[in-house]
Structures are given as structure tokens and as C-alpha cells.
Design a protein around this motif. Structure first.
Motif, mmCIF file in Angstrom:
data_model
loop_
_atom_site.group_PDB
_atom_site.id
_atom_site.type_symbol
_atom_site.label_atom_id
_atom_site.label_comp_id
_atom_site.label_asym_id
_atom_site.label_seq_id
_atom_site.Cartn_x
_atom_site.Cartn_y
_atom_site.Cartn_z
ATOM 1 N N ARG A 84 -2.254 0.622 12.390
ATOM 2 C CA ARG A 84 -2.594 0.113 11.059
ATOM 3 C C ARG A 84 -1.957 -1.259 10.787
ATOM 4 O O ARG A 84 -2.093 -1.824 9.708
ATOM 5 C CB ARG A 84 -2.267 1.119 9.964
ATOM 6 N N CYS A 86 -2.026 -4.712 3.332
ATOM 7 C CA CYS A 86 -1.190 -5.123 2.207
ATOM 8 C C CYS A 86 -0.194 -6.203 2.623
ATOM 9 O O CYS A 86 0.019 -6.434 3.814
ATOM 10 C CB CYS A 86 -0.450 -3.919 1.625
ATOM 11 N N CYS A 112 0.835 -1.200 0.000
ATOM 12 C CA CYS A 112 0.000 0.000 0.000
ATOM 13 C C CYS A 112 0.876 1.260 0.000
ATOM 14 O O CYS A 112 2.086 1.194 0.210
ATOM 15 C CB CYS A 112 -0.941 -0.011 1.203
ATOM 16 N N ASN A 117 4.913 -4.634 5.619
ATOM 17 C CA ASN A 117 3.521 -4.841 5.209
ATOM 18 C C ASN A 117 2.615 -4.342 6.316
ATOM 19 O O ASN A 117 3.095 -3.899 7.366
ATOM 20 C CB ASN A 117 3.255 -6.321 4.910
ATOM 21 N N CYS A 118 1.310 -4.391 6.095
ATOM 22 C CA CYS A 118 0.376 -3.950 7.124
ATOM 23 C C CYS A 118 -0.933 -4.710 6.989
ATOM 24 O O CYS A 118 -1.039 -5.627 6.181
ATOM 25 C CB CYS A 118 0.153 -2.440 7.040
ATOM 26 N N CYS A 149 2.809 1.995 3.405
ATOM 27 C CA CYS A 149 3.974 1.129 3.608
ATOM 28 C C CYS A 149 5.110 1.501 2.654
ATOM 29 O O CYS A 149 6.272 1.535 3.054
ATOM 30 C CB CYS A 149 3.593 -0.337 3.425
HETATM 31 ZN ZN ZN Z 1 0.608 -1.542 3.877
#
Ligand code: ZN
Ligand code: ZN
Ligand code: FE
Length: 755
Positions: free
Chosen positions: A173, A135, A110, A131-132, A113
Motif C-alpha cells: 500500500r 495519504c 488515512c 504516509n502511504c 496509517c
Molecule cells: Zn495512509
């Protein structure tokens, strides 16, 4: 009047950026309330007037994130409620009981990120596995369900304090981001070089990245481990290394996929529609086939209309593209074999191509190739369905009896499907099942899908081809489990795949492809059907031609040209297929003279081959579809004039067309005009066939499928021709029109049979 609504959404709605999307949509519509993850999916509480809430829900359903799938939505209005919300918020997750068994596809990095990775002040700076919750890898790393870190290949990495805090903080997040990682605790890069046949780690972490960039700059090929498997990467503008890659990968002509730094770079070479732009930069990040606007990258995709572009979709890609504009990113495999996803296997198999590897110490559990997409206006054609699209389910029409089905698919482009209730889950693209590595991949993948989605097939359906791997496999599977098995003719399955997508019970079917086993034992491929539920009438087909020289015909279009010339205008053979250029010609002519009893074919794919060879565009297919693609590249879509042909007694006879094409060519008419006129003729033929079929059946829905319809120029012409007619033309949208879409058609036909 203010009202409160409770909205429940089921499907793939978690771990895909769904809650932030709902919040954004709520703010847009000025709705107060909350959204929360629940065991069954997502629950939304919305306060506003009824009309606004309905618009809000409509917006959610229409514009949900690409990688999500909403299988059902329920809304309930409550007129009296106690709590008045003043904002719209994301509430902490409440998960009780069984979590939905659907898992998300892999999601491109995303924006937030990717910014963190570039920000020297952030703790994720330059970390390639950032990542998060919205994503990062999903399908490729999930070993079993429920989708928790312990059931992924991230299991062995123990989160550091900072990561754990993010993971457990509701407002963060990275809350419940299963693959969450940082330089302190997560996977790390390593650069491996094969020295004296021994894979040797020569650099780690940042140094591994720096070494990779250095080696790429020197014009070498590096195998880079991605999300779903290895890529072979090199400088796209360095013609020497591209040539080397062509030689080593045995791909003298086949286009290579490109990765570009950003949309601006893509625009230097291709025209971009807003649809294409959206798909390129969305969450799925497939390869998008785009029309060339200049010849600058002709060496990447010689003689064809399109270039295949994708944008960076992992932090590693972003880090590499700080130093490049444009790189080849082609699948890391040997010719048509399975994509390499394991380090040791990659070192062994790809060492013919390169000795340099950029890898990392996290396993890819499910290998999955890049998807390929193209557009005709707003219509999407999936050419290869894999990363970003799998395992998204397809919803089937609800019927009385819904048994669990195993649909085995077809062989040339392997992909099976499983159904449970009204959900169809198709596997990723598995390659040509004629190769052992791919058929192993098929079995492995079937085991995975069955276990992860808790499926136990009750009925089996396979292609009617007696020698397909998938058919043999299905047969053994059914007999082992004592299940009933059905066989479905290949081209009928193509049509059912479109009917499944559009919930049709009746259709006029146009099924054009290269090859498929016919009910009469011949090789079909130019078939028109009237389909009424389970009843299929083969209304018409392309005139049979003798299929001499077997498999070679598909590889060498000049042979098919000879077959057509021999039957239409034998006096032109000497001129168009000179023995000096095609030494085996006379042997073939001799065989044709005697070929009255051998295998026959009605393939339209072969007709495209023949025309490409007659026009001296392509005599040898060095990759599947080369001749038709090179022919397609010559077409002017606005040209609307057709050659002659006859349709009578169920036979489509193209003799007049072949004669006129030969005449035009000998008279030195530009091949662009001949190719355009040929394409228009095929479209016109389809229209005529529909008229004839609807006259006897009264059906107006037309289902069009088969490998020939990967040709976006032909689709464009067809759409123009059918606009403002009484017909409603349907294409595949969620499965490929090629053989990878067959499993959906098989499953749908099986359901129609059972009901
Ligand atoms: Zn992300
Ligand atoms: Zn950490
Ligand atoms: Fe086919």
C-alpha cells in the motif's frame, strides 16, 4: 448478457486513493476485472452485464474520493473478449509516455496509517511522518513535475531497505508513495526554544514530542510546523493562555480554529449534520464552521453563531492528541501577514508570540493554510479554499476559442487563476494583498503555478480597481509580455464566478459585499445585474450614502450607523450614538452636513454594519465581518416578516427599514426579533429584485455571490423564500463567494468575450 467495458478516467486520479476506491465500488456491484494507473489517468476493465457496469461507473463518478477530480470519463463496450476475470484486482501500474501534469492536493492521514502510528508493534509506531499511496503531503512538497520523490522536498531523505521494498512492491500500500518514510530514514522532529534570541534545539524525535506535550500542558503557546505552514497551538480550555494569545496576536475578539481529538469531542460543543461529519472526517480535513450548542467555548468565538473545528490530519496531530481533547490550532502568522512556512522566518516573526517551536527537517515548499467550509443543509460554502482543495481544477464549459488566461483576482482576499483549454486552476488563498508578505506570496505562487502546469497566459484580466496590487501587477505583466488585458468590474466578476460554476450564459445577478470599485468611481457593494453573455446591465443598486471617514467606516460600524441615521432619522442620533460614548460624533455630523460631492457607497456590507451598531450589537469591527457575524448570531431563521423598503428607478431605498428598526429598538423590542426581521427583509428585497429583473429580461436563473453570502443564516432564509418559485437560485460551490472567488468570474467573462 455479460459484457466487458473499458473505462478511461482522466484528471487527478493517482496518488489520492483512487484504485482502492474503484476496487471497493467494483466489489459492491459484483463486477470482475481490474483497475490500473496509466500515464493518462486510470483505466478500468469491467465485466458484468451492461446495466450493472453503467451503474458502477455512475457510482464511481458520483462518489469519487474528495481529493480526486475526474475531468473526463470514456466507456467502451466490447462484446467478445478472451479473458474471463474471476475477481476484481488492482493491477501493476503501467506508465508510458507523458504523465498527466495535474498534481494532487495534500491528503489527511488515512485510517490504516493512523493505526500503524498507534501500534507499538509496527515499524511506523509513533512516527509523525508516516504516509502511504493514499495519504500524506502532496501539493505542499511538490517542487516540479513529474510528481516523483526527486522533485519533492523528500529528495534529501534516502529510503532505507524496508521503505524501498514497500515503495517498489506492486501489492504494497506504499507502492510509489513518493513521501514514503520511517523513523530510520525519514524526516525527524526537533523542539526549538529561543534562548537569548538564539533558536536552540533542546530535544529531538520522541523527546521533542514529549517536550511539546509538556509545554502545552503547562499552558504555554507552541508554534507547530504542519503540512502547509505553522500553527500556533495552545490549550483551548485554559482561558489565561487563550487571553495571552489574543493579546499577542492582536485578536481581541476573532474566533480561533480548534482541533479536536475526534467527532465525539466536537459533539460536546456543536450540532453535527451527516454532511458536516463527513467533511470533518474525510480526506480534506478543513476547518468546518459548526453551530454551537452551548456556551462552554464562548471565549474561543465570542458572540458568533459558530465554532470552527477540524480533526487531526497528520500523524503528528494524532500523536499530540493522545494527550489532549481540544487545542487551539490557529494559523502561525502575525495578524494578516502571510502564513509562516520556513523555520528561520518563523523563529523571527513568531517570537513575539512564543519562544517554543516544534519543527522538523523537511521543507514546506508551497505554503497553504487550512481551508474553511460551512454548510447550509446540504449546500457547501467555501469560506477559504486552500489545503485539501488546491490545486484541484475546475472544469469550464467548452467554447470555440479557449485561450490561456491569467485572471488576477482581487486584493482583499487574494487568489489568482489560470486557464488552459477547459481547465481553470485557482491558487490557494493568498491573504490580503495590501500586505507586502502576501503580495510576495502572490508572485511566488503565480510563478509556481505557471511552471508546474506548463501554462503561458495569452490574455490577462484584472479587477477594474485602479489601486489594487493585483490590478497593477496584471497590468505590468501584460505590458511586459505584450499581452492584451481586460478589466472587469468587481461585482460583475462575483456574478460571473457563479455563472462559470453552473455553465450559465445569462443570469440575474445579486452581488452583495463590503466594497468594490464601481464603474462610476464610487464604492459599490449592493448591486443587481441582468447579465446576458458579455452584456451587463446594472439594473438596480442600494441607494448611495456618503462614505465619510474613508477606511475607518469599515472598521467602525458606529460611523456607518451615524451616516444612515443622519439621512433617515437625524433626530435619533443623540439617543443611539451618544457623544459621550463616541466623542468624534459631532465632527462627523458636521462633515455629513457638507458631504454632497465626496465618495459615495452602495455597500450592503456597510448596511449590515450600520444595523449591528444601531442595535448596540457591535460598534467596532476588530476583525473583518465581526458586526455582521454577531448580528447573524441573533437570528431565528423561521421568522418571516419584513420591514418596509422601496425599489424604484433602479434605486433600493432602505429608509423605511432603518426608521422601523430604530423605532423597534427604542420600544425595546428584543434585538433577536429585529435582527431576524432585518435578515428576512434583505432576502425579500432580493426576491423582489428578481421579479423586477425577470419581468424585463425573461431570465429565471439567479446567480448570488459576494462576501455577504458567507452568511449561512441569510442563505438559509433565501433558500426557503425561493423554494417553489419559478426561479433557479445558484450559489458558489467550488470557489468562495468572497473575493477569493473573483478570479474564476474574471476568467469566465474573458472566455465569453473571446467567443
Ligand atoms: Zn495512509
Ligand atoms: Zn525507512
Ligand atoms: Fe467583493
Amino acid at each position: 448478457m455479460m459484457q466487458q467495458a473499458e473505462i478511461v478516467l482522466r484528471g487527478i486520479v493517482q496518488g489520492v486513493g483512487f484504485r482502492p476506491f474503484v476496487k471497493r465500488t467494483a466489489l459492491k456491484h459484483n463486477i470482475k476485472g481490474l483497475v490500473e494507473n496509466r500515464e493518462f489517468g486510470v483505466k478500468i476493465v469491467a465485466q458484468a452485464d451492461k446495466e450493472t457496469i453503467e451503474k458502477f461507473l455512475d457510482d464511481i463518478l458520483k462518489n469519487a474520493p474528495d481529493v480526486s477530480t475526474i475531468l473526463s470519463s470514456q466507456i467502451e463496450f466490447i462484446e467478445s473478449y478472451d479473458k474471463e476475470f474471476t475477481t476484481f484486482s488492482i493491477a501493476p501500474s503501467r506508465k508510458e509516455g507523458n504523465v498527466s501534469a495535474l498534481i494532487p492536493p495534500d491528503i489527511a492521514t488515512c485510517d490504516i496509517c493512523s493505526q500503524e502510528v498507534m501500534d507499538s508493534g509496527d515499524r511506523h509506531f509513533s512516527y509523525p511522518f508516516t504516509n502511504c499511496t493514499n495519504c500524506g503531503p502532496r501539493f505542499s512538497i511538490i517542487q516540479s513535475i513529474p510528481y516523483d520523490r526527486t522533485n519533492t522536498t523528500m529528495k534529501k531523505f534516502i529510503m532505507c531497505e524496508d521503505c524501498k521494498r514497500e515503495y517498489t512492491t506492486v501489492a504494497d500500500r506504499r507502492y510509489h508513495a513518493q513521501p514514503n518514510a520511517c523513523p530510520k530514514c525519514g524526516p525527524e522532529l526537533r523542539f526549538v526554544e529561543i534562548i537569548d534570541k538564539e533558536p536552540t534545539i533542546i530535544a529531538m524525535r520522541q523527546e521533542a514530542l514529549d517536550t511539546t506535550i509538556d509545554i502545552l500542558r503547562k499552558g504555554k503557546i507552541v508554534a507547530i510546523k504542519g503540512i502547509g505552514g505553522y500553527h500556533l497551538v495552545c490549550d483551548a480550555k485554559n482561558k489565561d493562555v487563550v487571553d495571552t494569545l489574543r493579546q499577542l496576536k492582536h485578536r481581541p475578539q476573532k474566533p480561533f480554529a480548534l482541533m479536536a481529538r475526534d467527532l465525539e469531542v466536537v459533539q460536546e460543543y456543536c450540532q453535527l449534520s451527516s454532511q458536516e461529519e463527513k467533511m470533518l472526517s474525510g480526506q480534506q480535513k478543513p476547518i468546518v464552521l459548526l453551530q454551537k450548542k452551548n456556551q462552554e467555548l464562548e471565549h474561543i468565538a465570542p458572540g458568533v453563531k459558530n465554532l470552527g473545528f477540524m480533526l487531526p490530519y497528520t500523524p503528528l496531530h494524532y500523536l499530540i492528541f493522545r494527550h489532549f481533547h481540544l487545542l487551539i490550532f490557529t494559523s502561525g502568522n502575525i495578524s494578516e501577514e502571510a502564513l509562516e512556512n520556513r523555520d528561520l522566518s518563523a523563529y523571527e516573526h513568531l517570537s513575539r508570540i512564543t519562544k517554543y517551536y516544534l519543527t522538523y527537517n523537511r521543507e514546506i515548499f508551497n505554503r497553504i493554510d487550512d481551508s474553511i467550509v460551512t454548510y447550509v443543509g446540504n449546500q457547501r460554502i467555501l469560506i477559504r479554499k486552500a489545503r485539501g482543495f488546491i490545486p484541484k481544477p475546475i472544469k469550464l464549459d467548452e467554447m470555440q476559442v479557449m485561450p490561456q488566461i491569467f485572471a488576477a483576482g482581487a486584493d482583499m482576499k487574494g487568489s489568482f487563476g489560470l486557464t488552459k483549454h477547459d481547465i481553470f486552476l485557482g491558487s490557494q488563498y493568498l491573504g490580503d494583498l495590501g500586505f507586502a508578505s502576501n503580495s510576495e506570496f502572490y508572485e511566488e505562487s503565480l510563478g509556481y503555478f505557471k511552471s508546474i502546469f506548463g501554462m503561458e497566459p495569452e490574455v490577462v484580466i484584472a479587477d477594474a480597481h485602479p489601486n489594487y496590487f493585483s490590478t497593477q501587477f496584471a497590468k505590468e505583466y501584460a505590458s511586459e509580455k505584450e499581452l492584451p488585458i481586460h478589466y472587469l468590474q468587481h461585482h460583475e466578476a462575483h456574478i460571473y464566478s457563479v455563472m462559470a460554476e453552473h455553465n450559465l450564459q445569462k443570469a440575474l445577478g445579486i452581488s452583495f459585499d463590503g466594497t468594490g470599485y464601481g464603474n462610476d468611481g464610487q464604492i459599490w457593494g449592493g448591486e443587481c445585474f441582468i447579465v446576458d453573455k458579455n452584456h451587463v446591465e446594472r439594473f438596480s443598486h442600494l441607494a448611495y450614502k456618503p462614505l465619510i471617514s474613508g477606511e475607518k467606516v469599515a472598521q467602525e460600524p458606529w460611523r456607518m450607523a451615524l451616516i444612515y441615521l443622519h439621512s433617515c432619522c437625524p433626530d435619533k442620533i443623540g439617543r443611539l450614538i451618544p457623544a459621550s460614548k463616541f466623542p468624534q460624533r459631532d465632527l462627523l455630523v458636521h462633515q455629513l452636513e457638507r458631504a454632497h460631492t465626496g465618495i459615495m457607497t452602495s455597500s450592503i456590507g456597510r448596511l449590515f454594519d450600520a444595523v449591528a451598531s444601531i442595535l448596540d450589537v457591535c460598534h467596532y469591527n476588530t476583525y473583518e465581518g465581526e458586526a455582521p457575524m454577531k448580528l447573524e448570531a441573533l437570528v431565528d431563521v423561521t421568522y418571516a416578516d419584513s420591514y418596509g423598503y422601496e425599489i424604484s428607478n433602479g434605486i433600493i431605498d432602505p429608509t423605511n427599514m432603518i426608521n422601523e428598526i430604530v423605532e423597534d429598538f427604542i420600544r425595546k423590542k428584543p434585538v433577536e426579533i429585529i435582527a431576524s426581521r432585518f435578515h428576512f427583509t434583505i432576502a425579500r428585497m432580493i426576491y423582489d429584485l428578481c421579479k423586477k429583473m425577470s419581468a424585463v429580461s425573461n431570465i429565471r436563473d439567479v446567480a448570488i455571490s459576494g462576501g455577504v453570502f458567507q452568511n449561512s443564516v441569510l442563505i438559509h432564509i433565501l433558500k426557503n423564500l425561493f423554494a417553489d418559485t419559478e426561479y433557479i437560485v445558484h450559489f458558489n460551490e467550488n470557489v468562495p463567494p468572497n473575493d477569493a472567488g473573483i478570479a474564476l468570474g474574471q476568467a469566465y467573462s474573458c472566455l465569453l468575450k473571446e467567443n
